[in-house]
Design a protein around this motif. Structure first.
Motif, PDB file in Angstrom:
ATOM      1  N   SER A 242       0.884  -1.091   0.054  1.00  0.00           N
ATOM      2  CA  SER A 242       0.051  -0.061  -0.167  1.00  0.00           C
ATOM      3  C   SER A 242       0.826   1.204  -0.050  1.00  0.00           C
ATOM      4  CB  SER A 242      -0.993  -0.064   1.341  1.00  0.00           C
ATOM      5  OG  SER A 242      -0.186  -0.062   2.373  1.00  0.00           O
ATOM      6  N   ASN A 243       0.133   2.406  -0.256  1.00  0.00           N
ATOM      7  CA  ASN A 243       0.815   3.603  -0.114  1.00  0.00           C
ATOM      8  C   ASN A 243       2.109   3.742  -0.872  1.00  0.00           C
ATOM      9  OD1 ASN A 243       0.868   6.367   0.394  1.00  0.00           O
ATOM     10  ND2 ASN A 243       1.572   6.118   2.634  1.00  0.00           N
ATOM     11  N   ASN A 244       2.206   3.407  -2.219  1.00  0.00           N
ATOM     12  CA  ASN A 244       3.367   3.658  -2.910  1.00  0.00           C
ATOM     13  C   ASN A 244       3.341   3.684  -4.365  1.00  0.00           C
ATOM     14  OD1 ASN A 244       6.117   2.724  -1.550  1.00  0.00           O
ATOM     15  ND2 ASN A 244       6.201   2.090  -3.553  1.00  0.00           N
TER      16      ASN A 244
ATOM     17  N   LYS B 286      13.491 -16.083 -18.107  1.00  0.00           N
ATOM     18  CA  LYS B 286      14.042 -17.188 -17.131  1.00  0.00           C
ATOM     19  C   LYS B 286      13.027 -17.107 -15.755  1.00  0.00           C
ATOM     20  CE  LYS B 286      18.843 -17.764 -18.267  1.00  0.00           C
ATOM     21  NZ  LYS B 286      20.165 -17.696 -17.746  1.00  0.00           N
ATOM     22  N   THR B 287      12.373 -15.778 -15.282  1.00  0.00           N
ATOM     23  CA  THR B 287      11.825 -15.798 -14.021  1.00  0.00           C
ATOM     24  C   THR B 287      10.519 -16.798 -14.045  1.00  0.00           C
ATOM     25  OG1 THR B 287      12.811 -13.667 -13.706  1.00  0.00           O
ATOM     26  CG2 THR B 287      10.744 -14.304 -12.505  1.00  0.00           C
ATOM     27  N   ASP B 288      10.411 -17.605 -13.233  1.00  0.00           N
ATOM     28  CA  ASP B 288       9.134 -18.138 -12.989  1.00  0.00           C
ATOM     29  C   ASP B 288       8.820 -17.595 -11.199  1.00  0.00           C
ATOM     30  OD1 ASP B 288       9.378 -19.701 -14.917  1.00  0.00           O
ATOM     31  OD2 ASP B 288      10.041 -21.542 -13.962  1.00  0.00           O
ATOM     32  N   ILE B 289       7.413 -17.208 -11.437  1.00  0.00           N
ATOM     33  CA  ILE B 289       6.905 -16.279 -10.337  1.00  0.00           C
ATOM     34  C   ILE B 289       5.338 -16.681 -10.049  1.00  0.00           C
ATOM     35  CG2 ILE B 289       6.621 -14.344 -11.410  1.00  0.00           C
ATOM     36  CD1 ILE B 289       7.462 -12.868  -8.700  1.00  0.00           C
ATOM     37  N   THR B 290       5.216 -16.744  -8.754  1.00  0.00           N
ATOM     38  CA  THR B 290       3.642 -17.025  -8.502  1.00  0.00           C
ATOM     39  C   THR B 290       3.517 -15.911  -7.326  1.00  0.00           C
ATOM     40  OG1 THR B 290       3.842 -19.481  -8.560  1.00  0.00           O
ATOM     41  CG2 THR B 290       1.858 -18.421  -7.311  1.00  0.00           C
ATOM     42  N   ILE B 291       2.147 -15.092  -7.735  1.00  0.00           N
ATOM     43  CA  ILE B 291       1.734 -14.121  -6.942  1.00  0.00           C
ATOM     44  C   ILE B 291       0.276 -14.273  -6.757  1.00  0.00           C
ATOM     45  CG2 ILE B 291       1.599 -11.615  -6.957  1.00  0.00           C
ATOM     46  CD1 ILE B 291       3.593 -11.398  -9.188  1.00  0.00           C
ATOM     47  N   HIS B 292       0.067 -14.516  -5.421  1.00  0.00           N
ATOM     48  CA  HIS B 292      -1.205 -14.780  -5.133  1.00  0.00           C
ATOM     49  C   HIS B 292      -1.548 -14.449  -3.763  1.00  0.00           C
ATOM     50  CE1 HIS B 292      -0.833 -18.111  -2.052  1.00  0.00           C
ATOM     51  NE2 HIS B 292       0.252 -18.436  -2.536  1.00  0.00           N
ATOM     52  N   HIS B 293      -2.961 -13.922  -3.568  1.00  0.00           N
ATOM     53  CA  HIS B 293      -3.586 -13.652  -2.214  1.00  0.00           C
ATOM     54  C   HIS B 293      -2.883 -12.437  -1.834  1.00  0.00           C
ATOM     55  CE1 HIS B 293      -5.485 -17.841  -2.293  1.00  0.00           C
ATOM     56  NE2 HIS B 293      -6.333 -17.044  -1.881  1.00  0.00           N
ATOM     57  N   ASN B 294      -2.459 -11.394  -2.496  1.00  0.00           N
ATOM     58  CA  ASN B 294      -1.834 -10.063  -2.186  1.00  0.00           C
ATOM     59  C   ASN B 294      -2.749  -8.902  -2.326  1.00  0.00           C
ATOM     60  OD1 ASN B 294       1.079 -10.744  -1.756  1.00  0.00           O
ATOM     61  ND2 ASN B 294       0.411 -11.815  -3.694  1.00  0.00           N
ATOM     62  N   TRP B 295      -2.999  -7.780  -1.326  1.00  0.00           N
ATOM     63  CA  TRP B 295      -3.831  -6.797  -1.383  1.00  0.00           C
ATOM     64  C   TRP B 295      -3.083  -5.576  -1.879  1.00  0.00           C
ATOM     65  CZ3 TRP B 295      -6.561  -4.657   3.370  1.00  0.00           C
ATOM     66  CH2 TRP B 295      -7.499  -3.628   3.138  1.00  0.00           C
ATOM     67  N   PHE B 296      -3.365  -4.993  -2.920  1.00  0.00           N
ATOM     68  CA  PHE B 296      -2.609  -4.093  -3.428  1.00  0.00           C
ATOM     69  C   PHE B 296      -3.669  -2.885  -3.316  1.00  0.00           C
ATOM     70  CE2 PHE B 296      -0.935  -7.420  -5.811  1.00  0.00           C
ATOM     71  CZ  PHE B 296       0.490  -6.956  -6.199  1.00  0.00           C
ATOM     72  N   ARG B 297      -3.482  -1.747  -2.359  1.00  0.00           N
ATOM     73  CA  ARG B 297      -4.243  -0.854  -2.027  1.00  0.00           C
ATOM     74  C   ARG B 297      -3.363   0.374  -2.218  1.00  0.00           C
ATOM     75  NH1 ARG B 297      -6.276   2.378   2.113  1.00  0.00           N
ATOM     76  NH2 ARG B 297      -8.393   2.646   2.002  1.00  0.00           N
ATOM     77  N   GLU B 298      -3.985   1.493  -2.963  1.00  0.00           N
ATOM     78  CA  GLU B 298      -3.493   2.740  -2.902  1.00  0.00           C
ATOM     79  C   GLU B 298      -2.170   2.711  -3.479  1.00  0.00           C
ATOM     80  OE1 GLU B 298      -5.567   5.676  -2.826  1.00  0.00           O
ATOM     81  OE2 GLU B 298      -6.842   3.849  -2.795  1.00  0.00           O
ATOM     82  N   THR B 299      -2.183   2.176  -4.768  1.00  0.00           N
ATOM     83  CA  THR B 299      -0.622   1.841  -5.171  1.00  0.00           C
ATOM     84  C   THR B 299      -0.893   2.449  -6.861  1.00  0.00           C
ATOM     85  OG1 THR B 299      -1.045  -0.379  -5.690  1.00  0.00           O
ATOM     86  CG2 THR B 299       0.293  -0.034  -3.807  1.00  0.00           C
TER      87      THR B 299
ATOM     88  N   THR C 209      -9.199   3.236  -4.252  1.00  0.00           N
ATOM     89  CA  THR C 209     -10.011   3.995  -3.475  1.00  0.00           C
ATOM     90  C   THR C 209     -10.553   5.469  -3.930  1.00  0.00           C
ATOM     91  OG1 THR C 209      -9.441   2.866  -1.403  1.00  0.00           O
ATOM     92  CG2 THR C 209     -11.012   4.593  -1.215  1.00  0.00           C
ATOM     93  N   PRO C 210     -11.508   5.861  -4.216  1.00  0.00           N
ATOM     94  CA  PRO C 210     -11.890   7.065  -4.791  1.00  0.00           C
ATOM     95  C   PRO C 210     -11.476   8.002  -3.794  1.00  0.00           C
ATOM     96  CG  PRO C 210     -13.406   5.670  -5.039  1.00  0.00           C
ATOM     97  CD  PRO C 210     -12.817   5.152  -4.275  1.00  0.00           C
ATOM     98  N   GLY C 211     -11.223   9.482  -4.253  1.00  0.00           N
ATOM     99  CA  GLY C 211     -10.977  10.627  -3.187  1.00  0.00           C
ATOM    100  C   GLY C 211      -9.863  10.837  -2.535  1.00  0.00           C
ATOM    101  N   THR C 212      -8.632   9.768  -2.793  1.00  0.00           N
ATOM    102  CA  THR C 212      -7.267   9.989  -2.140  1.00  0.00           C
ATOM    103  C   THR C 212      -6.559  10.496  -2.890  1.00  0.00           C
ATOM    104  OG1 THR C 212      -6.545   7.660  -2.894  1.00  0.00           O
ATOM    105  CG2 THR C 212      -7.979   7.617  -0.931  1.00  0.00           C
ATOM    106  N   ASP C 213      -5.287  10.823  -2.583  1.00  0.00           N
ATOM    107  CA  ASP C 213      -4.211  11.623  -3.311  1.00  0.00           C
ATOM    108  C   ASP C 213      -3.496  10.504  -4.283  1.00  0.00           C
ATOM    109  OD1 ASP C 213      -4.533  13.792  -1.750  1.00  0.00           O
ATOM    110  OD2 ASP C 213      -3.056  13.354  -0.234  1.00  0.00           O
ATOM    111  N   ILE C 214      -3.730   9.300  -4.007  1.00  0.00           N
ATOM    112  CA  ILE C 214      -3.035   8.260  -4.866  1.00  0.00           C
ATOM    113  C   ILE C 214      -4.038   7.712  -5.929  1.00  0.00           C
ATOM    114  CG2 ILE C 214      -2.037   6.204  -5.170  1.00  0.00           C
ATOM    115  CD1 ILE C 214      -0.788   6.415  -2.397  1.00  0.00           C
ATOM    116  N   THR C 215      -3.930   7.777  -7.325  1.00  0.00           N
ATOM    117  CA  THR C 215      -4.468   7.363  -8.372  1.00  0.00           C
ATOM    118  C   THR C 215      -3.825   6.483  -9.212  1.00  0.00           C
ATOM    119  OG1 THR C 215      -6.093   9.387  -8.439  1.00  0.00           O
ATOM    120  CG2 THR C 215      -6.299   7.928 -10.159  1.00  0.00           C
ATOM    121  N   SER C 216      -4.462   5.206  -9.346  1.00  0.00           N
ATOM    122  CA  SER C 216      -3.886   4.281 -10.038  1.00  0.00           C
ATOM    123  C   SER C 216      -3.518   4.547 -11.481  1.00  0.00           C
ATOM    124  CB  SER C 216      -4.523   2.741 -10.063  1.00  0.00           C
ATOM    125  OG  SER C 216      -5.936   2.922 -10.629  1.00  0.00           O
ATOM    126  N   SER C 217      -2.224   4.395 -12.092  1.00  0.00           N
ATOM    127  CA  SER C 217      -1.969   4.387 -13.558  1.00  0.00           C
ATOM    128  C   SER C 217      -2.312   3.023 -14.481  1.00  0.00           C
ATOM    129  CB  SER C 217      -0.522   4.688 -13.522  1.00  0.00           C
ATOM    130  OG  SER C 217      -0.036   4.816 -14.885  1.00  0.00           O
TER     131      SER C 217
END
Length: 690
Positions: A219-221, A234-247, A270-278
């Motif tokens: 969050s917040n990043n 080459k990279t093998d990666i699993t990304i699961h059950h993560n919460w990205f919020r205000e990034t 989240t609407p109305g915050t200083d961070i808007t997703s690109s």
């Protein structure tokens, strides 16, 4: 206290849906749960300095990674960290560096907050390490970890890594990451809270592979999670059950990954915050991505891909999103590499709000303790005692170990006092609900004592009074049912349900009901520390109904506002009377609501008990959903003392009762908020059920 109106988971781990069991429904519906529901404690006998003494490995230390980190490759059989080594506990940067950079395997338990020096320092972790936070207390502030070429078999779990931010949002000068890996393999990043760093939260670079990132809160990043940065695939990666919020971006950005499996993630803007997703998930270069059963809420450009990349989507939910949402080509079958069972996408928001981030039960070291004694209470005579107080009386003075008073369902009309010479007591309801076991009485401050020696006073009116350290209450209701309407002629309507005047008081899954002065969080004396941690609970009331001089945290709970006896809506949530240089009342990750009129309740006012001007009352309300009942100017004066001279503030609250910073509504800066975390309030104490 006075009312001025009346007086002046190698295999996919089991699903986490069970984590929400027993949580207040209002919390689940409101989406305010930011962390796991279980809590842990580094016990009283745990080492307070780094120690290389071998200990019996607790269950969490034997857990292994799932996903691509579980796949045998490059001479490494799965990812299990330092489980074959000793377990050590660290509290300083020097201790952490000593063990993290050692050649030997270690399980390194971070117990407390470590502030990195210099800012941006990334400790160079070596192979065969588990670095884990002790419960929710392990914080790394202003720095992180670096895993270089060939480093392998590393687990980073249960930590909060935060606040290396240097004031520049799109920072090109400070490469301060939470976790960066360059050419590492077999890495598991699990159940962390990563936020507010100068660069990335996670960077998986330079052909790092066999990585699993699971159950984290990010969050917040700005540039949150980057993968790739070479021309190799080459990279093998699993990304699961993560919460990205205000990034804003890189959620994640995946460049030239051979196999990228993303599932059951929650991306929230989240609407109305200083961070808007690109953008949300980005497949760059020749990435092959499988994206399934994830939930995108309010995100701009939720899924984008280069013409050379392949993205296979299935089962995702998009709510309020806009812009590019792309897929195409054929990728791979993750089940050809490892077993997994995704959760339903619709369940993901609630699942992650309750389950992502550090858990209290992880990272706690085993401490030999005497078995707890259990005393049973039942009104019908089927227990050892018929009243709760009789069971308390049976606890021997200065008892050295835990005594659990197990109270069977029923209503117990009595007052209960746990005296200061009876520590380590737990009062626990045994019913299926916290509503099944009720302790209630109806004294008020002005109620005459039966012996004619005056009235009870505010503190004396408590239905349950706790004066013993290390007290716990769970799965029950404590009520003061004083009938204010029927006793208008009585002077002193303060009526306490629960009074605490002790240190290390843990209130877990309870209801505290009343009207005025419901929950008194006190200390044994003005110069004595008294810490209270309430979680997964409800508090109801109308006037100053969370009050006192203790250092108290109300976390992941519901605060319910009630009308007064005459049907009017007006009141105050908190009235702290904090001594100077102490922390007061912290309300965090919670909900404030109730069936009352809009804009009628203040969040707090300063109680200078007895007119003591040396006090410095403090209430902080942060990351909490506020209903429209909260006034636009949420703080007010009391008994001639101005709230502006004391410590009242908010931080990142939401809901119709939240508001922008102003002279009447101070907000903490990010830097200030970094020092007002739950762990800051509790210090060296990490509450756990006992």
């Amino acid at each position: 206290m006075s009312d001025t109106r009346t007086r002046s988971r190698n295999r996919h781990r089991k699903r986490r849906t069970a984590l929400a069991v027993g949580l207040p429904l209002a919390l689940t519906a409101a989406g305010t749960l930011a962390y796991g529901t279980d809590a842990g404690l580094l016990g009283e006998g745990a080492a307070r300095q780094a120690s290389a003494a071998a200990t019996a490995a607790p269950a969490w230390a034997a857990e292994t990674a799932d996903g691509f980190a579980s796949v045998d490759a490059l001479g490494q059989n799965g990812t299990y960290g330092g489980r074959d080594g000793q377990t050590v506990t660290v509290r300083t940067q020097a201790e952490l560096e000593k063990y993290a950079t050692a050649a030997e395997p270690y399980v390194i338990v971070v117990a407390g907050t470590i502030t990195m020096s210099p800012v941006g320092k990334e400790i160079k972790v070596q192979s065969d390490k588990t670095i884990v936070g002790s419960g929710t207390s392990g914080h790394i502030v202003g720095g992180g970890f670096f895993l270089g070429t060939g480093v392998h078999n590393v687990i980073i779990r249960n930590l909060t890594i935060r606040d290396s931010y240097q004031g520049v949002w799109n920072d090109k000068d400070h490469d301060f990451d939470a976790v960066q890996m360059d050419g590492a393999h077999h890495v598991w990043i699990d159940h962390n809270d990563l936020r507010h760093m100068a660069d990335g939260l996670i960077d998986v670079r330079k052909d790092s592979t066999n990585v699993t990132v699971s159950w984290n809160k990010l969050s917040n990043n700005n540039k949150t999670f980057g993968i790739g940065w070479t021309e190799n695939v080459k990279t093998d990666i699993t990304i699961h059950h993560n919460w990205f919020r205000e990034t804003e971006q890189r959620n994640p950005s995946t460049d030239n990954a051979a196999h990228a499996h993303l599932y059951n993630n929650y991306l929230e803007d989240t609407p109305g915050t200083d961070i808007t997703s690109s953008y949300g998930n980005y497949a760059r270069g020749r990435t092959a991505m499988v994206l399934e059963n994830s939930y995108f809420q309010g995100v701009n450009n939720p899924v984008i891909k280069d013409a050379t990349a392949t993205v296979v989507q299935r089962g995702n939910v998009f709510s309020g999103t806009s812009g590019r949402n792309e897929s195409g080509g054929t990728a791979f079958d993750p089940k050809a590499y490892y077993a997994y069972t995704p959760d339903k996408a619709a369940d993901v928001p609630a699942l992650l709000k309750s389950g992502a981030g550090p858990r209290g039960s992880t990272g706690t070291t085993a401490v030999a303790k005497a078995a707890a004694t259990t005393l049973t209470v039942a009104r019908d005579g089927s227990g050892q005692y018929r009243t709760v107080q009789a069971a308390v009386n049976a606890v021997p003075a200065n008892n050295p170990s835990r005594v659990v008073i197990a109270v069977k369902p029923g209503t117990y009309r009595e007052t209960v006092k746990v005296p200061s010479n009876k520590p380590h007591v737990t009062i626990q309801g045994t019913g299926g609900s916290r509503k099944d076991t009720v302790i209630t009485y109806g004294n008020a401050a002005g109620t005459p004592k039966p012996d004619g020696s005056g009235t009870y006073g505010t503190a004396g009116s408590a239905t349950v009074a706790v004066e013993a350290d290390d007290f716990q209450a769970r799965n029950l209701t404590v009520t003061n049912d004083f009938d204010e309407k029927a006793n208008q002629s009585l002077s002193g309507h303060q009526a306490v349900a629960l009074r605490t005047a002790a240190d290390k008081v843990f209130l877990d899954g309870i209801i505290v009901n009343g009207d005025q002065d419901t929950l008194l969080v006190d200390t044994a004396a003005k110069d004595r520390l008294g810490r209270v941690y309430m979680t997964n609970s409800y508090v109801t009331g109308n006037v100053d109904f969370i009050f006192g001089r203790a250092t108290a945290v109300i976390d992941r709970s519901v605060i319910t506002l009630k009308k007064r006896w005459d049907g009017t809506s007006a009141g105050y949530v908190t009235a702290p009377s904090t001594p100077a240089n102490r922390k007061g009342i912290l309300i965090a990750n919670s909900t404030v609501n109730g069936d009352v009129a809009d804009r009628t309740f203040h969040l707090g006012r300063p109680w200078h008990a007895g007119g003591d001007a040396s006090l410095d009352p403090q209430t902080t309300v942060r990351n909490t959903t506020l209903s429209a009942a909260v006034r636009t100017a949420p703080w007010t004066d009391m008994s001639g003392f101005s709230w502006r001279d004391d410590r009242f503030a908010e931080y990142r609250n939401t809901g119709p009762g939240a508001g922008a910073a102003s002279g009447d509504r101070p907000h903490l800066t990010d830097a200030q908020a970094a020092g007002q975390e739950v762990a800051d309030w509790l210090g060296d104490w990490v509450p756990t059920a006992a």
